[in-house]
Design an enzyme around this catalytic site. Structure first.
Site, short mmCIF file in Angstrom:
data_model
loop_
_atom_site.label_atom_id
_atom_site.label_comp_id
_atom_site.label_asym_id
_atom_site.label_seq_id
_atom_site.Cartn_x
_atom_site.Cartn_y
_atom_site.Cartn_z
N ARG A 18 14.39 2.88 9.13
CA ARG A 18 13.38 2.03 8.47
C ARG A 18 13.55 0.57 8.92
O ARG A 18 12.57 -0.14 9.12
CB ARG A 18 13.50 2.14 6.95
N ARG A 36 1.86 -3.53 7.52
CA ARG A 36 3.16 -3.25 8.10
C ARG A 36 3.14 -3.33 9.63
O ARG A 36 4.17 -3.13 10.27
CB ARG A 36 3.59 -1.84 7.71
N ARG A 51 16.56 8.20 -3.42
CA ARG A 51 15.39 8.53 -2.60
C ARG A 51 15.87 9.04 -1.25
O ARG A 51 16.82 8.51 -0.70
CB ARG A 51 14.57 7.24 -2.38
N LYS A 73 10.48 -6.76 -2.39
CA LYS A 73 9.02 -6.92 -2.49
C LYS A 73 8.49 -6.26 -3.77
O LYS A 73 7.67 -6.85 -4.48
CB LYS A 73 8.31 -6.28 -1.28
N ARG A 110 20.86 2.16 -4.10
CA ARG A 110 19.76 2.31 -5.08
C ARG A 110 19.70 3.73 -5.64
O ARG A 110 19.80 4.70 -4.91
CB ARG A 110 18.45 1.96 -4.37
P1 AMP Z 1 8.16 1.42 0.87
O1 AMP Z 1 8.37 1.95 -0.51
O2 AMP Z 1 7.18 0.27 0.93
O3 AMP Z 1 9.45 1.11 1.59
O4 AMP Z 1 7.44 2.59 1.70
C1 AMP Z 1 8.05 3.86 1.84
C2 AMP Z 1 7.46 4.58 3.04
O5 AMP Z 1 6.03 4.74 2.85
C3 AMP Z 1 7.58 3.85 4.37
O6 AMP Z 1 8.83 4.05 4.97
C4 AMP Z 1 6.43 4.50 5.16
O7 AMP Z 1 6.78 5.81 5.57
C5 AMP Z 1 5.36 4.63 4.10
N1 AMP Z 1 4.52 3.42 4.03
C6 AMP Z 1 4.38 2.55 2.99
N2 AMP Z 1 3.53 1.57 3.29
C7 AMP Z 1 3.08 1.80 4.55
C8 AMP Z 1 2.19 1.13 5.43
N3 AMP Z 1 1.57 0.00 5.08
N4 AMP Z 1 1.98 1.68 6.65
C9 AMP Z 1 2.58 2.83 7.03
N5 AMP Z 1 3.46 3.49 6.26
C10 AMP Z 1 3.72 3.00 5.02
#
Ligand code: AMP
Length: 236
Positions: free
Chosen positions: A172, A92, A161, A18, A128
């Protein structure tokens, strides 16, 4: 003449690409890229009040509370002049999708689901690595650095990360299956819902998305726009 504000939502599991595709949409089509994950990571990095609230939750691979992320999205979408925006990592869950609908009013939202096989997702995430200096991203399986653990460009160390560690990745993906995947049903019946095969190369997924955006623009234009003209924007 500038059309009304366009909103693209990218759905897909962690590791589906994404972020990469949002950057491509931004580069090729001038959309503003809003990544809730990046914004939250930056808050953690700066040690802000928001960052302190979400750090542990993110490290565990759980979702942070809806009101915190929805506030971020509302601020990014409502402040300043209306801009075409690609949302990466939001919504989400159902509550966030409903919040977005309520905020978007009668603006058309284009939803693109990027589908990638589970085995591929795990390799993409667990492999990654990020440069601590320039932020360049590598993958030890698909695009390794010349020297292990060192950035080709600036020679700084590479890091993983915390939430890309195997146990957290599994959590996740579990959270994704339980909370985010049901959004496919939520959006499936909409005219501007699309699905792409994300197992292929960045370039071919990006070309597929270009075609989708053309259709999206076409469907908006044929209706004379989904809103009321150049000043149409999201509602508060
Ligand atoms: P990502 O980089 O999009 O995978 O997001 C990393 C982390 O940020 C996720 O595992 C959540 O802990 C938090 N996060 C990001 N976007 C959201 C969202 N829309 N709702 C809740 N938590 C989020």
């Amino acid at each position: 003449m500038k059309q009304e504000q366009r909103i693209v939502v990218l759905l897909g599991a962690p590791g589906a690409g994404k972020g990469t595709q949002a950057r491509e949409i931004s580069r090729k089509h001038g959309f503003t890229h809003v990544s809730t994950g990046d914004i939250l990571r930056d808050a953690v990095h700066r040690g802000s009040e928001l960052g302190q609230k979400v750090q542990k939750i993110m490290e565990a691979g759980e979702l942070v509370p809806d009101d915190l992320v929805s506030n971020i999205v509302r601020e990014r979408l409502l402040d300043g002049t209306p801009e075409d925006t690609v949302l990466d990592g939001y919504p989400r869950n159902r509550a966030q999708a409903e919040f977005l609908d309520a905020s978007a009013g009668d603006l058309a939202i284009c939803v693109i689901d990027i589908r990638v096989d589970e085995e591929q997702l795990i390799k993409r995430l667990s492999g990654r690595r990020h440069c601590t200096e320039c932020g360049r991203i590598y993958n030890i399986y698909f695009s390794p650095p010349e020297e292990q653990g060192i950035c080709d460009a600036c020679k700084a160390p590479l890091i993983q990360r915390k939430d890309d560690q195997e146990a957290v990745i599994r959590e996740r993906l579990r959270v994704y299956r339980r909370q985010t995947e049901p959004l496919l049903d939520f959006y499936a019946s909409r005219e501007n819902f699309f699905s792409v095969n994300g197992n292929t190369s960045v370039e071919s997924v990006s070309r597929e998305i270009d075609r989708i955006l053309q259709k999206f623009d076409g469907s908006n234009a044929s209706k004379g726009g989904s809103g009321t003209g150049p000043s149409t924007r999201l509602r508060s």
